[in-house]
Design a protein around this motif. Sequence first.
Motif, PDB file in Angstrom:
ATOM      1  N   THR A   2       0.843  -1.184   0.000  1.00  0.00           N
ATOM      2  CA  THR A   2       0.000   0.000   0.000  1.00  0.00           C
ATOM      3  C   THR A   2       0.880   1.237   0.000  1.00  0.00           C
ATOM      4  OG1 THR A   2      -1.638  -1.176   1.274  1.00  0.00           O
ATOM      5  CG2 THR A   2      -1.828   1.205   1.205  1.00  0.00           C
ATOM      6  N   MET A   3       0.547   2.171  -0.893  1.00  0.00           N
ATOM      7  CA  MET A   3       1.283   3.425  -0.957  1.00  0.00           C
ATOM      8  C   MET A   3       0.343   4.552  -0.577  1.00  0.00           C
ATOM      9  SD  MET A   3       3.342   2.895  -4.502  1.00  0.00           S
ATOM     10  CE  MET A   3       4.473   4.232  -4.237  1.00  0.00           C
ATOM     11  N   SER A   4       0.822   5.468   0.221  1.00  0.00           N
ATOM     12  CA  SER A   4      -0.012   6.608   0.598  1.00  0.00           C
ATOM     13  C   SER A   4       0.655   7.892   0.108  1.00  0.00           C
ATOM     14  CB  SER A   4      -0.218   6.659   2.111  1.00  0.00           C
ATOM     15  OG  SER A   4       1.029   6.748   2.756  1.00  0.00           O
ATOM     16  N   PRO A   5       0.227   8.377  -1.041  1.00  0.00           N
ATOM     17  CA  PRO A   5       0.829   9.595  -1.589  1.00  0.00           C
ATOM     18  C   PRO A   5       0.441  10.809  -0.748  1.00  0.00           C
ATOM     19  CG  PRO A   5      -1.013   8.915  -2.952  1.00  0.00           C
ATOM     20  CD  PRO A   5      -0.815   7.847  -1.894  1.00  0.00           C
ATOM     21  N   ARG A   6       1.340  11.747  -0.686  1.00  0.00           N
ATOM     22  CA  ARG A   6       1.081  12.993   0.041  1.00  0.00           C
ATOM     23  C   ARG A   6       1.018  14.124  -0.975  1.00  0.00           C
ATOM     24  NH1 ARG A   6       4.718  13.576   5.222  1.00  0.00           N
ATOM     25  NH2 ARG A   6       3.688  15.562   4.992  1.00  0.00           N
ATOM     26  N   PHE A   7      -0.007  14.886  -0.872  1.00  0.00           N
ATOM     27  CA  PHE A   7      -0.197  15.998  -1.795  1.00  0.00           C
ATOM     28  C   PHE A   7      -0.251  17.295  -1.013  1.00  0.00           C
ATOM     29  CE2 PHE A   7      -2.139  12.358  -3.874  1.00  0.00           C
ATOM     30  CZ  PHE A   7      -1.517  12.401  -5.105  1.00  0.00           C
ATOM     31  N   ALA A   8       0.406  18.303  -1.522  1.00  0.00           N
ATOM     32  CA  ALA A   8       0.342  19.634  -0.916  1.00  0.00           C
ATOM     33  C   ALA A   8      -0.942  20.306  -1.369  1.00  0.00           C
ATOM     34  CB  ALA A   8       1.547  20.462  -1.355  1.00  0.00           C
ATOM     35  N   PRO A   9      -1.519  21.146  -0.519  1.00  0.00           N
ATOM     36  CA  PRO A   9      -2.732  21.850  -0.937  1.00  0.00           C
ATOM     37  C   PRO A   9      -2.422  22.782  -2.109  1.00  0.00           C
ATOM     38  CG  PRO A   9      -2.070  22.512   1.287  1.00  0.00           C
ATOM     39  CD  PRO A   9      -1.117  21.466   0.826  1.00  0.00           C
ATOM     40  N   ILE A  10      -3.320  22.821  -3.046  1.00  0.00           N
ATOM     41  CA  ILE A  10      -3.140  23.623  -4.250  1.00  0.00           C
ATOM     42  C   ILE A  10      -4.333  24.554  -4.402  1.00  0.00           C
ATOM     43  CG2 ILE A  10      -2.998  23.545  -6.764  1.00  0.00           C
ATOM     44  CD1 ILE A  10      -1.756  20.803  -6.502  1.00  0.00           C
ATOM     45  N   SER A  11      -4.037  25.799  -4.695  1.00  0.00           N
ATOM     46  CA  SER A  11      -5.128  26.727  -4.994  1.00  0.00           C
ATOM     47  C   SER A  11      -4.944  27.211  -6.421  1.00  0.00           C
ATOM     48  CB  SER A  11      -5.126  27.910  -4.029  1.00  0.00           C
ATOM     49  OG  SER A  11      -3.992  28.705  -4.243  1.00  0.00           O
ATOM     50  N   LEU A  12      -6.009  27.188  -7.159  1.00  0.00           N
ATOM     51  CA  LEU A  12      -5.968  27.605  -8.555  1.00  0.00           C
ATOM     52  C   LEU A  12      -7.215  28.418  -8.833  1.00  0.00           C
ATOM     53  CD1 LEU A  12      -4.713  27.456 -11.408  1.00  0.00           C
ATOM     54  CD2 LEU A  12      -6.039  25.390 -11.751  1.00  0.00           C
ATOM     55  N   VAL A  13      -7.007  29.634  -9.276  1.00  0.00           N
ATOM     56  CA  VAL A  13      -8.118  30.506  -9.612  1.00  0.00           C
ATOM     57  C   VAL A  13      -7.941  30.929 -11.053  1.00  0.00           C
ATOM     58  CG1 VAL A  13      -9.248  32.686  -9.082  1.00  0.00           C
ATOM     59  CG2 VAL A  13      -8.228  31.351  -7.245  1.00  0.00           C
ATOM     60  N   ILE A  36      -6.266  34.280 -17.384  1.00  0.00           N
ATOM     61  CA  ILE A  36      -5.195  34.443 -16.401  1.00  0.00           C
ATOM     62  C   ILE A  36      -5.473  33.470 -15.268  1.00  0.00           C
ATOM     63  CG2 ILE A  36      -4.117  36.004 -14.732  1.00  0.00           C
ATOM     64  CD1 ILE A  36      -5.002  38.335 -16.539  1.00  0.00           C
ATOM     65  N   ALA A  37      -4.441  32.754 -14.850  1.00  0.00           N
ATOM     66  CA  ALA A  37      -4.560  31.842 -13.711  1.00  0.00           C
ATOM     67  C   ALA A  37      -3.622  32.329 -12.615  1.00  0.00           C
ATOM     68  CB  ALA A  37      -4.210  30.419 -14.115  1.00  0.00           C
ATOM     69  N   HIS A  38      -4.016  32.110 -11.377  1.00  0.00           N
ATOM     70  CA  HIS A  38      -3.168  32.448 -10.234  1.00  0.00           C
ATOM     71  C   HIS A  38      -2.919  31.153  -9.482  1.00  0.00           C
ATOM     72  CE1 HIS A  38      -1.350  35.209  -7.421  1.00  0.00           C
ATOM     73  NE2 HIS A  38      -1.836  34.450  -6.472  1.00  0.00           N
ATOM     74  N   PHE A  39      -1.653  30.741  -9.416  1.00  0.00           N
ATOM     75  CA  PHE A  39      -1.300  29.458  -8.822  1.00  0.00           C
ATOM     76  C   PHE A  39      -0.092  29.640  -7.910  1.00  0.00           C
ATOM     77  CE2 PHE A  39       1.189  25.500  -9.111  1.00  0.00           C
ATOM     78  CZ  PHE A  39       0.278  24.631  -8.551  1.00  0.00           C
ATOM     79  N   ASP A  40      -0.254  29.257  -6.661  1.00  0.00           N
ATOM     80  CA  ASP A  40       0.850  29.275  -5.707  1.00  0.00           C
ATOM     81  C   ASP A  40       1.547  30.636  -5.644  1.00  0.00           C
ATOM     82  OD1 ASP A  40       2.387  28.052  -3.729  1.00  0.00           O
ATOM     83  OD2 ASP A  40       3.887  27.336  -5.166  1.00  0.00           O
ATOM     84  N   GLY A  41       0.756  31.703  -5.669  1.00  0.00           N
ATOM     85  CA  GLY A  41       1.288  33.050  -5.557  1.00  0.00           C
ATOM     86  C   GLY A  41       1.853  33.631  -6.846  1.00  0.00           C
ATOM     87  N   HIS A  42       1.680  32.940  -7.967  1.00  0.00           N
ATOM     88  CA  HIS A  42       2.209  33.404  -9.247  1.00  0.00           C
ATOM     89  C   HIS A  42       1.080  33.550 -10.266  1.00  0.00           C
ATOM     90  CE1 HIS A  42       6.276  32.669  -7.845  1.00  0.00           C
ATOM     91  NE2 HIS A  42       5.870  31.475  -7.427  1.00  0.00           N
ATOM     92  N   SER A  43       1.173  34.584 -11.082  1.00  0.00           N
ATOM     93  CA  SER A  43       0.209  34.785 -12.159  1.00  0.00           C
ATOM     94  C   SER A  43       0.709  34.093 -13.414  1.00  0.00           C
ATOM     95  CB  SER A  43       0.028  36.272 -12.445  1.00  0.00           C
ATOM     96  OG  SER A  43      -0.531  36.906 -11.324  1.00  0.00           O
ATOM     97  N   LEU A  44      -0.210  33.454 -14.119  1.00  0.00           N
ATOM     98  CA  LEU A  44       0.120  32.720 -15.336  1.00  0.00           C
ATOM     99  C   LEU A  44      -0.861  33.097 -16.433  1.00  0.00           C
ATOM    100  CD1 LEU A  44       0.503  29.264 -13.600  1.00  0.00           C
ATOM    101  CD2 LEU A  44       2.375  30.716 -14.363  1.00  0.00           C
ATOM    102  N   ALA A  45      -0.366  33.206 -17.667  1.00  0.00           N
ATOM    103  CA  ALA A  45      -1.224  33.501 -18.813  1.00  0.00           C
ATOM    104  C   ALA A  45      -1.539  32.204 -19.544  1.00  0.00           C
ATOM    105  CB  ALA A  45      -0.527  34.475 -19.763  1.00  0.00           C
TER     106      ALA A  45
END
Length: 97
Positions: A2-13, A36-45
């Motif tokens: 059994t593997m238990s992956p760990r994921f960091a919380p992600i916010s995407l707007v 325009i997307a905002h991910f992990d404190g960065h703006s992306l086009a």
Amino acid sequence: MTMSPRFAPISLVCLLLGTEAIRAAEGEYVVVVAGIAHFDGHSLALLEITGPSPRSTVTRPILAPGERVGQVEVTLIDEANGLVRVLNNGVETTFKL
């Protein structure tokens, strides 16, 4: 086993208010800014690049300011005003969403 992956919380707007494109002559690329997307404190086009004309090859890169794909570079993202500035083969265009 059994593997238990760990994921960091992600916010995407995503801000998808519309699209704008510039038309290209034969041999040039057509660029559409889809949003325009905002991910992990960065703006992306969110771009859609077609070309070079007359081919219909389409790529959909997601770029931060200063990043490029071929001759297309994002130079500015202004989330507050819904602006994305793109440098395409030496010509800078500001897209308003």
